[in-house]
Scaffold this active site. Structure first.
Site, PDB file in Angstrom:
ATOM      1  N   ASP A  50       0.709  -1.185   0.057  1.00  0.00           N
ATOM      2  CA  ASP A  50       0.148  -0.092   0.068  1.00  0.00           C
ATOM      3  C   ASP A  50       1.074   1.226   0.084  1.00  0.00           C
ATOM      4  O   ASP A  50       1.698   1.495   0.733  1.00  0.00           O
ATOM      5  CB  ASP A  50      -1.004   0.097   1.242  1.00  0.00           C
ATOM      6  N   TYR A  55       2.834   9.876  -0.248  1.00  0.00           N
ATOM      7  CA  TYR A  55       3.720   9.087   0.601  1.00  0.00           C
ATOM      8  C   TYR A  55       5.284   9.158   0.107  1.00  0.00           C
ATOM      9  O   TYR A  55       6.503   9.090   0.545  1.00  0.00           O
ATOM     10  CB  TYR A  55       3.774   7.625   0.780  1.00  0.00           C
ATOM     11  N   LYS A  80      -3.017   5.772  -4.196  1.00  0.00           N
ATOM     12  CA  LYS A  80      -3.685   6.881  -3.958  1.00  0.00           C
ATOM     13  C   LYS A  80      -3.549   8.086  -4.445  1.00  0.00           C
ATOM     14  O   LYS A  80      -2.546   8.733  -4.587  1.00  0.00           O
ATOM     15  CB  LYS A  80      -4.026   6.942  -2.524  1.00  0.00           C
ATOM     16  N   HIS A 113      -7.919   9.244  -2.244  1.00  0.00           N
ATOM     17  CA  HIS A 113      -7.442   9.233  -0.905  1.00  0.00           C
ATOM     18  C   HIS A 113      -8.266  10.105   0.205  1.00  0.00           C
ATOM     19  O   HIS A 113      -8.306   9.627   1.251  1.00  0.00           O
ATOM     20  CB  HIS A 113      -5.960  10.063  -0.899  1.00  0.00           C
TER      21      HIS A 113
HETATM   22  P1  NAP Z   1      -0.107   1.046  11.931  1.00  0.00           P
HETATM   23  O1  NAP Z   1       0.247  -0.071  10.774  1.00  0.00           O
HETATM   24  O2  NAP Z   1      -1.514   0.866  13.053  1.00  0.00           O
HETATM   25  O3  NAP Z   1       1.107   1.132  13.036  1.00  0.00           O
HETATM   26  C1  NAP Z   1       2.700   1.144  12.471  1.00  0.00           C
HETATM   27  C2  NAP Z   1       3.182   1.407  13.654  1.00  0.00           C
HETATM   28  O4  NAP Z   1       3.439   0.274  14.516  1.00  0.00           O
HETATM   29  C3  NAP Z   1       4.707   1.678  13.423  1.00  0.00           C
HETATM   30  O5  NAP Z   1       5.264   2.575  14.472  1.00  0.00           O
HETATM   31  C4  NAP Z   1       5.532   0.248  13.540  1.00  0.00           C
HETATM   32  O6  NAP Z   1       6.793   0.425  14.069  1.00  0.00           O
HETATM   33  C5  NAP Z   1       4.649  -0.280  14.610  1.00  0.00           C
HETATM   34  N1  NAP Z   1       4.533  -1.777  14.495  1.00  0.00           N
HETATM   35  C6  NAP Z   1       4.015  -2.261  13.437  1.00  0.00           C
HETATM   36  N2  NAP Z   1       4.300  -3.821  13.575  1.00  0.00           N
HETATM   37  C7  NAP Z   1       4.419  -3.888  14.819  1.00  0.00           C
HETATM   38  C8  NAP Z   1       4.876  -4.922  15.856  1.00  0.00           C
HETATM   39  N3  NAP Z   1       4.297  -6.219  15.353  1.00  0.00           N
HETATM   40  N4  NAP Z   1       4.986  -4.737  17.107  1.00  0.00           N
HETATM   41  C9  NAP Z   1       5.047  -3.574  17.570  1.00  0.00           C
HETATM   42  N5  NAP Z   1       4.963  -2.392  16.829  1.00  0.00           N
HETATM   43  C10 NAP Z   1       4.768  -2.570  15.406  1.00  0.00           C
HETATM   44  O7  NAP Z   1      -0.189   2.447  11.305  1.00  0.00           O
HETATM   45  P2  NAP Z   1      -0.043   3.264   9.891  1.00  0.00           P
HETATM   46  O8  NAP Z   1       1.388   3.068   9.515  1.00  0.00           O
HETATM   47  O9  NAP Z   1      -0.850   4.723  10.106  1.00  0.00           O
HETATM   48  O10 NAP Z   1      -1.083   2.409   9.092  1.00  0.00           O
HETATM   49  C11 NAP Z   1      -0.822   1.507   8.230  1.00  0.00           C
HETATM   50  C12 NAP Z   1      -0.773   1.795   6.644  1.00  0.00           C
HETATM   51  O11 NAP Z   1      -2.140   2.421   6.312  1.00  0.00           O
HETATM   52  C13 NAP Z   1       0.002   3.053   6.432  1.00  0.00           C
HETATM   53  O12 NAP Z   1       1.346   2.728   6.424  1.00  0.00           O
HETATM   54  C14 NAP Z   1      -0.292   3.398   5.135  1.00  0.00           C
HETATM   55  O13 NAP Z   1       0.260   2.564   3.785  1.00  0.00           O
HETATM   56  C15 NAP Z   1      -2.054   3.284   5.242  1.00  0.00           C
HETATM   57  N6  NAP Z   1      -2.719   4.404   5.726  1.00  0.00           N
HETATM   58  C16 NAP Z   1      -3.665   5.055   4.747  1.00  0.00           C
HETATM   59  C17 NAP Z   1      -4.083   6.376   5.270  1.00  0.00           C
HETATM   60  C18 NAP Z   1      -5.175   7.081   4.433  1.00  0.00           C
HETATM   61  O14 NAP Z   1      -5.917   8.163   4.944  1.00  0.00           O
HETATM   62  N7  NAP Z   1      -5.764   6.351   3.575  1.00  0.00           N
HETATM   63  C19 NAP Z   1      -4.109   7.124   6.352  1.00  0.00           C
HETATM   64  C20 NAP Z   1      -2.898   6.371   7.076  1.00  0.00           C
HETATM   65  C21 NAP Z   1      -2.241   5.108   6.917  1.00  0.00           C
HETATM   66  P3  NAP Z   1       8.022  -0.006  12.913  1.00  0.00           P
HETATM   67  O15 NAP Z   1       7.805   0.640  11.493  1.00  0.00           O
HETATM   68  O16 NAP Z   1       9.242   0.339  13.794  1.00  0.00           O
HETATM   69  O17 NAP Z   1       7.903  -1.443  12.865  1.00  0.00           O
END
Ligand code: NAP
Length: 276
Positions: A50, A55, A80, A113
């Site tokens: 994704d 990004y 997106k 997005h």
């Molecule tokens: P998330 O996946 O909920 O959390 C990511 C965080 O959790 C990072 O700090 C990561 O650290 C940590 N983490 C991951 N796996 C872990 C584990 N097994 N144990 C402990 N910590 C862990 O948050 P997100 O990045 O916001 O969301 C995921 C994806 O959704 C984004 O990367 C993006 O692609 C997408 N997104 C889309 C939108 C939208 O508006 N459409 C908005 C936000 C996000 P490390 O990197 O250090 O592992």
């Protein structure tokens, strides 16, 4: 989807395209480090990546995919369009730029997005044109609330294949989930790990201990059991691997319900509920 899941499980979107249920989010991943993290994820079996124009890592995603040697058609790329690229012509041009940066001739899933007021319907027409031209295999939206979805359903005969929204037990948007499932829109959870904010929550830890799983694994499994696709982000190999350990257990209905009640309307990102 049901509870019988493995890493190769795919959901069928409303136009027949198949999408992996678990992928890698790439927000805040850039350059060589991003390429390394994405390549590692592909090596251990991730097939959904994704990204988004905003990004600024579409080039890195493309490079990692090519470096992996995995055939392009085995990998599912979501990207997106950003808010500055709404309107018909801008939307077409933005897609072509993403394709160039990714170095691919098609995007598997192309999303709006954010439901930008006044422009999103014209943009949706451009998305339909891109779908018809084969530039994308499926089109969808992100951060759409029920009223935004109703607007598309009233206005267009193309139902969004996916709605990607923030979703976790701490932001349990049940009404939105029910609406999507009733209308053939696949819900996809972003920030399923609450951006790590709740990984140490005692309520969650006690459930995780019961299953001998990490709290991250419990959060991912909870969304998968609700027939939701998800894309936890990790740049650390141990986390990227940890997040795949979600296919060898089932959360009981009682524990799943207990997790439903952790809801506290926690948004770790932007809030689309005020967008007209
Ligand atoms: P998330 O996946 O909920 O959390 C990511 C965080 O959790 C990072 O700090 C990561 O650290 C940590 N983490 C991951 N796996 C872990 C584990 N097994 N144990 C402990 N910590 C862990 O948050 P997100 O990045 O916001 O969301 C995921 C994806 O959704 C984004 O990367 C993006 O692609 C997408 N997104 C889309 C939108 C939208 O508006 N459409 C908005 C936000 C996000 P490390 O990197 O250090 O592992």
């Amino acid at each position: 989807m049901g509870n019988d899941l493995d890493f190769s499980t795919r959901v069928k979107l409303n136009n027949g395209v198949e999408m992996p249920v678990l992928g890698l989010g790439t927000w805040e991943m850039h350059g060589k480090n991003a390429q390394k993290s994405i390549l590692y994820a592909l090596e251990i079996g991730y097939r959904l990546i994704d990204t988004a124009a905003i990004y600024r890592n579409e080039k890195d995603v493309g490079k990692a995919i090519r470096k992996s040697g995995i055939p392009r058609d085995e990998i599912f790329i979501t990207t997106k369009r950003w808010n500055a690229d709404h309107g018909y012509k801008s939307a077409i041009a933005a897609c072509e730029r993403s394709l160039r940066r990714l170095g691919t001739s098609y995007i598997d899933l192309y999303l709006i997005h954010w439901p930008v007021e006044g422009l999103r319907n014209r943009t949706w027409e451009a998305m339909e044109a891109l779908l018809n031209k084969g530039r994308c295999r499926a089109i969808g939206v992100s951060n759409y609330m029920v009223r935004h979805l109703k607007e598309v359903l009233d206005f267009s005969s193309t139902i969004p294949a996916v709605n990607q929204v923030e979703f976790s037990p701490y932001l349990y948007q049940k009404g939105l989930l029910d609406f999507c499932q009733a209308h053939g829109v696949q819900l996809e959870a972003y920030s399923p790990l609450t951006r790590a904010a709740k990984l140490d929550d005692p309520g969650l830890i006690s459930i995780a201990e019961k299953y001998s799983k990490s709290t991250a694994q419990i959060l991912i499994r909870w969304v998968l059991q609700k027939n939701i696709v998800t894309i936890p982000k990790s740049s650390k190999e141990e986390h990227t691997r940890d997040n795949t350990g979600v296919f060898d257990f089932v959360i009981s209905p009682e524990d799943s319900q207990a997790m439903d009640s952790l809801d506290e309307n926690l948004r770790t990102w932007w809030d689309p509920s005020e967008v007209e």
